[in-house]
Design a protein around this motif. Structure first.
Motif, short mmCIF file in Angstrom:
data_model
loop_
_atom_site.label_atom_id
_atom_site.label_comp_id
_atom_site.label_asym_id
_atom_site.label_seq_id
_atom_site.Cartn_x
_atom_site.Cartn_y
_atom_site.Cartn_z
N SER A 1 -64.93 -56.99 5.93
CA SER A 1 -66.18 -57.74 6.00
C SER A 1 -66.20 -58.57 7.26
O SER A 1 -65.28 -59.36 7.52
CB SER A 1 -66.31 -58.62 4.76
OG SER A 1 -67.44 -59.46 4.87
N GLU B 1 -68.67 -65.69 2.99
CA GLU B 1 -68.32 -64.36 3.50
C GLU B 1 -69.30 -63.33 2.98
O GLU B 1 -69.57 -63.25 1.78
CB GLU B 1 -66.91 -63.99 3.07
CG GLU B 1 -66.45 -62.65 3.62
CD GLU B 1 -64.98 -62.37 3.32
OE1 GLU B 1 -64.56 -61.23 3.45
OE2 GLU B 1 -64.28 -63.32 2.93
N LYS C 1 -70.88 -59.11 3.93
CA LYS C 1 -70.33 -57.76 4.02
C LYS C 1 -70.41 -57.30 5.47
O LYS C 1 -70.25 -58.08 6.39
CB LYS C 1 -71.09 -56.82 3.09
CG LYS C 1 -70.91 -57.17 1.61
CD LYS C 1 -71.55 -56.13 0.70
CE LYS C 1 -71.30 -56.46 -0.77
NZ LYS C 1 -71.88 -55.43 -1.68
N SER C 2 -70.67 -56.04 5.70
CA SER C 2 -70.83 -55.48 7.04
C SER C 2 -71.97 -54.48 7.03
O SER C 2 -72.39 -54.00 5.97
CB SER C 2 -69.54 -54.79 7.52
OG SER C 2 -68.50 -55.73 7.72
N GLU D 1 -75.38 -53.85 4.73
CA GLU D 1 -74.73 -54.59 3.65
C GLU D 1 -73.90 -53.67 2.75
O GLU D 1 -74.14 -53.55 1.56
CB GLU D 1 -75.78 -55.34 2.81
CG GLU D 1 -76.54 -56.42 3.56
CD GLU D 1 -75.68 -57.65 3.84
OE1 GLU D 1 -74.74 -57.88 3.07
OE2 GLU D 1 -75.94 -58.34 4.83
N LEU E 1 -69.72 -52.04 2.30
CA LEU E 1 -68.32 -51.85 2.72
C LEU E 1 -67.81 -50.47 2.37
O LEU E 1 -66.69 -50.11 2.77
CB LEU E 1 -67.43 -52.92 2.08
CG LEU E 1 -67.77 -54.38 2.43
CD1 LEU E 1 -66.79 -55.32 1.76
CD2 LEU E 1 -67.76 -54.58 3.94
N ASP F 1 -69.47 -52.79 13.10
CA ASP F 1 -70.42 -53.56 12.30
C ASP F 1 -71.59 -53.94 13.21
O ASP F 1 -71.40 -54.60 14.24
CB ASP F 1 -69.74 -54.80 11.73
CG ASP F 1 -70.74 -55.78 11.14
OD1 ASP F 1 -71.69 -55.32 10.49
OD2 ASP F 1 -70.59 -57.00 11.35
#
Length: 1104
Positions: A343, A353, A355-356, A376, A378, A404
């Protein structure tokens, strides 16, 4: 856990340091668990320790609440508590970073070799030069030779740049005509060869070497463009990479090697210290470049598939094939998914925190592909397919990098590399590969496609590809390599100037261009171009030879690829004659096709064409395709009984009489007239005619078309208004019940206007019933072109009915969520939107739509499946020309969306609209009349339809071919005309279709146009002229002209038709190519037949 190839072996237990609290140091009794059946209590020290740990943890958490209690007792605000909490989190973050640093240092001491390989992400080839391996030999003797040759190499480079490169640069851009090299010095630091690796056991006719080169030099090259007082240059350069050297072919005579090929397998590291680059990029024509673009171009110049070839013997055969050999194979890369990614998105300065938003870059040499971004997630699911050409095995590597997506700079998530030799060995490699430099894995399926030199298995490959779900492009069935060699006798530019020819090669929407060869009409290119082919049986390659300005076409060639399928070894190596060029202009090319075949025991070709039986991202689901848990997939649509029963009502608003006058002037003292127009309402649609100014007996002569059903009780509402500046005045209304028109098919009546003292309206209504046959389409198009009115839109020739039933396998939203899809159907300016089905990837719409089609040969149905709030899920383009050749003009099947994921089931049927009351007869028979030197071209109903015009007034779509029934063209050529008197409009109509076999007086073809003059008047009121066509002896115009005059007067006139050409750009003189005079009294103006007329000289103009 899986380990990457670059990591070392796992350390053994003996190598691990022993901590004092290591449980292995305790006696075995300490690890023994109590027997549940014995009823004994656990050891006292162990239970007490667990209780103490729980109490300690609870006490620590209780202490955290003390500052909050104290702040409340003192009366402080919540802000002090939050400030203290922020200080504590910052201190905790710094402490964690220090602990990580200490752990990394401790791990470095424990296993230095493993940590180095893990953190530097290096394979053996990327390690520094001082690290030696058994298969890489040092070559200090070679470095000594290079050092001694280096000054002489500098002299050669100076000569090469001054005599070869500088003239080429000056000729490439008019702004660089004063470009010169003022200084060329390679410096005193020569290139060094770190190591040499020889690859044995490849091919016997070649020697393959890998040179690990490193150059950190003090080179200095200065250039100057005197016209702009600009000086720039290079002062210092670094180059590091692996250079592959191939010595081939090996021959039985000195020097034993025919040529040397050099290239970088992977892009080298290049760093150039520029001087004066800003000044150089300020020159006009170079302002679009940048420092980064120049560096990328130089770095990729010698990266595969580009090669530097140095022939060592004269008259070396197949130089182009050595410079650009056929690929060793094709790898189909299926980028399926990834899991466990790290992330990278942080919020509130890292406190929260996220996500990516991952996407992947796939590379092989200079071939680079970028996947779509999954927001959003992973564990993204891409499901994308790419195809890459492999030229060198071993050596080339497949590289996948995951990033990302961020607004500023994308974060790196990890990479993996794989040698293509492993794919060649396995044929099909389907695995999860760990990402280095990050966490997580990427799922790839890699397929090695062999190149076959015969078309025996093409049908099998095409059948397999139809069942493969692939995006963003459909899978390829073959590759085509075009070796462009040279051209001869290309036409000169105006003023007899030598052209600067270049070539554009196109297959569908992919176009590649050659370099430009300056100032010659016999250019030599010696270049190679590569294309992926989806269906070689139907595709064709289009070749355009142009001047470097792209404005002047020097020649053209269209070659169906089906010719290669019947050629020996799928190769055509010959001269090709160019069209639209000089009489002796030709092009020499070698075309090589290879079929892509996946030879694997686990591949099973589907038995039903078009039915997906291939794997995809969801293939891990064992229930997919189960006939027990899901109903069988339908192969055809099931529309209701009312589908396809629509008619087209053609409404012809002719004229009106005795309308009331509504205009008043001077406060009503002076009575004027009216400015009438008509409003029509039917089937939920409204139409409006144009306004006729100041006329109580107006004539509109407009045609409107509307799609109607057989539902009883429908009425056509007609209202007449007077156009005013403020509010339009009412002039009357009437209604027409459609039952009579739909039953009889035709109605022509004067209708009395209601609610007004006087006035009546002349309407003509015709019901057109679609016919499922294309036999009468050409006659319909010809009739429509003749009865077309200037005020009306182009008349419809067909009705398209679409039944949209369902879709399947639509892509998921954000990888896991189902979309809410709807479909939009578009033909021309008309569109239809279906209902939205909530949250499903297999929607069922069961909707129909109808469209009026005016040009069936060129129009297409554009379908888009979109998700509510998610954008386009897939699209489809269906040319209506496919329906014209289908049985009953109907297609009913599954269609694959262009996105590669998802299919739609629809029914598309076309019906031709044949008018029985048009007032003109369409002719399709042959006619010849030698005494008047005219001939009608026979219209072959069996020939395929073809469109050559874009004029909106007319579409003459018959394919004309030479026939023994036609009269031969005269020495000056022929012109094709249609003459017709339109009694409804009281106009003489002339349609100029085109010319053929015109006379060429000079070296270049003429620029013809047609001029028409209605004699005996020679004023501008009766003169008409077509557009001008460039450089052709057989122009096609398809343009319509009208003269408003009575029939008896038209029969007393003569039509003078002249075909002319502009003599020069600066002159107003016109060159007469031929003419013909037609006596309209001797011409049948009631039929509207297209005929060819022989052109005569000016002195013989009356002989026809």
């Amino acid at each position: 856990m899986e380990r990457s190839p670059g990591e070392g072996p796992s350390p053994s237990p003996m190598d691990q340091p022993s901590a004092p609290s290591d449980p292995t140091d305790q006696p075995p009794a300490a690890h023994a668990k109590p027997d549940p059946g014995s009823g004994g209590q656990p050891a006292g020290p162990g239970a007490a320790g667990e209780a103490l740990a729980v109490l300690t943890s609870f006490g620590r958490r209780l202490l955290v609440l003390i500052p909050v209690y104290l702040a409340g007792a003192v009366g402080l605000s919540v802000g002090f508590v939050l400030f203290g909490l922020a200080l504590y989190l910052g201190w905790r973050r710094v402490r964690d970073e220090k602990e990580r640093s200490l752990r990394a240092a401790r791990q470095l001491l424990d296993d230095e070799e493993q940590l180095t390989a893990k953190t530097l992400y290096m394979s053996h080839r990327e390690l520094p030069a001082w690290v030696s391996f058994p298969d890489v030999e040092k070559a200090e003797w070679l470095n000594k030779i290079v050092a001694q040759v280096w000054p002489f190499l500098g002299q050669y480079m100076e000569k090469l740049l001054a005599e070869t490169v500088a003239p080429a640069v000056r000729g490439s851009n008019p702004h660089l005509q004063t470009f010169t090299f003022t200084r060329v010095e390679l410096g005193e630091k020569p290139l060094r060869i770190i190591g040499v690796k020889v690859h044995p056991g490849q091919r016997k006719e070649q020697i393959l070497l890998d040179l690990n080169i490193s150059y950190v030099g003090d080179v200095q090259i200065d250039v100057e463009v005197k016209k702009y007082f600009c000086k720039a240059g290079v002062k210092g350069m670094q180059l590091h990479g692996v250079l592959r050297v191939i010595l081939e072919p090996l021959i039985g005579d000195l020097p034993f090697v025919g040529a040397v090929s050099m290239f970088f397998i992977r892009r080298p590291t290049l760093d150039i210290n520029w001087t004066g680059m800003t000044n150089l990029l300020d020159i006009p024509g170079l302002s679009s470049l940048s420092d980064t673009m120049i560096m990328d171009s130089i770095a990729a110049f010698l990266v595969l598939p580009n090669r530097l070839l140095v022939p060592l013997v004269p008259d070396l055969q197949d130089v182009a094939q050595l410079r650009s050999p056929l690929p060793r194979g094709i790898i189909r890369i299926h980028l399926l998914a990834a899991r466990g990614l790290s992330s990278k998105d942080k919020y509130v300065k890292g406190l929260i925190e996220g996500k990516s938003d991952p996407y992947a870059l796939v590379r092989l040499g200079t071939q680079t592909f970028c996947s779509r971004v999954i927001d959003e997630e992973l564990n993204p699911q891409w499901g994308e397919t790419y195809e890459v050409m492999v030229h060198e095995v071993p050596g080339q590597e497949i590289e996948v990098e995951v990033f990302d997506k961020d607004p500023d700079k994308d974060d790196f998530l990890g990479r993996m590399k794989l040698d293509v030799g492993k794919v060649l060995q396995a044929s099909v490699l389907d695995d999860w590969f760990p990402l280095q430099g990050g966490q997580g894995q990427v799922h790839l399926r890699l397929e090695w496609l062999s190149l076959l030199s015969d078309a025996e298995k093409l049908e099998q490959v095409l059948q397999w590809n139809r069942g493969v779900s692939s995006r963003p492009e459909p899978p390829s069935a073959a590759i085509l390599v075009v070796y462009l060699d040279r051209a001869q006798d290309l036409p000169l530019k105006k003023g007899n100037k030598e052209p600067n020819p270049m070539v554009q090669l196109s297959i569908q929407d992919v176009t590649q261009e050659s370099k430009a060869v300056y100032s010659t009409n016999c250019p030599v290119w010696e270049e190679a171009f590569r294309f992926f082919l989806q269906d070689p049986q139907s595709q064709e390659v289009d070749v355009q030879v142009k001047d470097d300005s792209r404005a002047l076409t020097l020649g053209a060639l269209t070659l169906p690829l089906a010719r290669l399928l019947t050629a020996p070894e799928l190769i055509l190596d010959q001269w090709f004659q160019l069209s639209s060029s000089g009489p002796n202009s030709r092009l020499y090319m070698k075309l090589v096709m290879r079929i892509l075949y996946l030879d694997s025991s686990e591949i099973c070709f589907p038995t039903v064409p078009g039915c997906p039986g291939a794997w995809d991202v969801d293939s891990e689901n064992p229930q997919r395709g189960s006939s027990v848990d899901a109903p069988p997939r339908p192969c055809h649509t099931t529309p209701d009984s009312q589908f396809g029963t629509e008619h087209v009502l053609r409404i012809h608003v002719l004229e009106a009489q005795d309308l009331i006058a509504k205009d008043r002037f001077l406060g009503g003292l002076v009575k004027g007239k009216s400015d009438p127009y008509v409003k029509l309402k039917l089937a939920g649609r409204s139409f409006r005619s144009h306004v006729v100014r100041e006329d109580l007996n107006p004539r509109w002569n407009e045609v409107f078309e509307v799609i109607v059903t057989s539902v009883p009780g429908q009425e056509l509402e007609v209202e007449v208004f007077d156009k005013d500046l403020d509010k339009d005045d009412f002039l009357g209304r009437c209604k027409v019940h459609l039952t009579t028109v739909l039953n009889s098919g035709f109605l022509d009546e004067w209708l009395t206007l209601e609610d007004v003292p006087s006035g009546r309206l002349h309407l003509r209504l015709e019901r057109l019933t679609p016919r499922p046959t294309a036999a009468e389409l050409e006659e319909v198009l010809q009739v429509n072109s003749l009865i077309q009115t200037q005020k009306s839109a182009e008349l419809a020739a067909a009705l398209l009915s679409i039944y949209m039933e369902r879709a399947e396998d639509l892509p998921l939203r954000k990888g896991t969520k189902h979309p809410s899809p709807y479909a939009t159907l578009t033909v021309g300016d008309s569109s239809h939107k279906t209902k939205t089905i909530s949250q499903t990837s297999a929607p069922v719409w069961d909707e129909s739509a109808s469209f009026l089609i005016r040009k069936p040969h060129t129009e297409s149905l554009e379908l888009q499946v979109r998700g509510e709030g998610t954008g386009v899920l897939g699209s489809l383009s269906l040319p209506l020309s496919e329906l014209l050749v289908a049985d009953q003009l109907c297609l009913d099947r599954w269609f694959t969306l262009s996105s590669g994921q998802g299919q739609v089931l629809l029914r598309a049927q076309l019906g031709i609209l044949v008018s029985q009351h048009s007032g003109v007869e369409a002719h399709s028979h042959s006619y010849s009349h030698s005494s008047s030197s005219l001939s009608e071209e026979p219209e072959l109903s069996g020939g395929p339809p073809h469109i050559t015009s874009s004029a909106p007034e007319l579409r003459q779509r018959l394919t004309h071919v030479d026939s023994p029934l036609e009269a031969p063209a005269g020495p000056l050529g022929q012109v094709k005309l249609t003459l017709w008197y339109y009694s409804e409009e009281r106009k003489l109509v002339s349609i100029v279709h085109g010319c053929r076999s015109l006379r060429q007086n000079g070296r270049d073809p003429p620029d013809p146009y047609v001029s028409l003059l209605l004699l005996p008047d020679k004023n501008r009121g009766t003169k008409r002229r077509t557009s001008q066509k460039k450089r052709t002896l057989s122009p096609e115009f398809n343009e319509r002209f009208e003269w408003e005059l009575p029939l008896d007067e038209a029969q007393r006139r003569k039509l003078d038709v002249s075909v002319k050409s502009n003599s020069s750009f600066m002159s107003r003189e016109r060159e007469l190519l031929g003419k013909v005079q037609l006596d309209l009294a001797e011409t049948d103006l009631s039929q509207g037949v297209a005929r060819w007329y022989d052109l005569m000289d000016d002195k013989d103009k009356g002989s026809s």
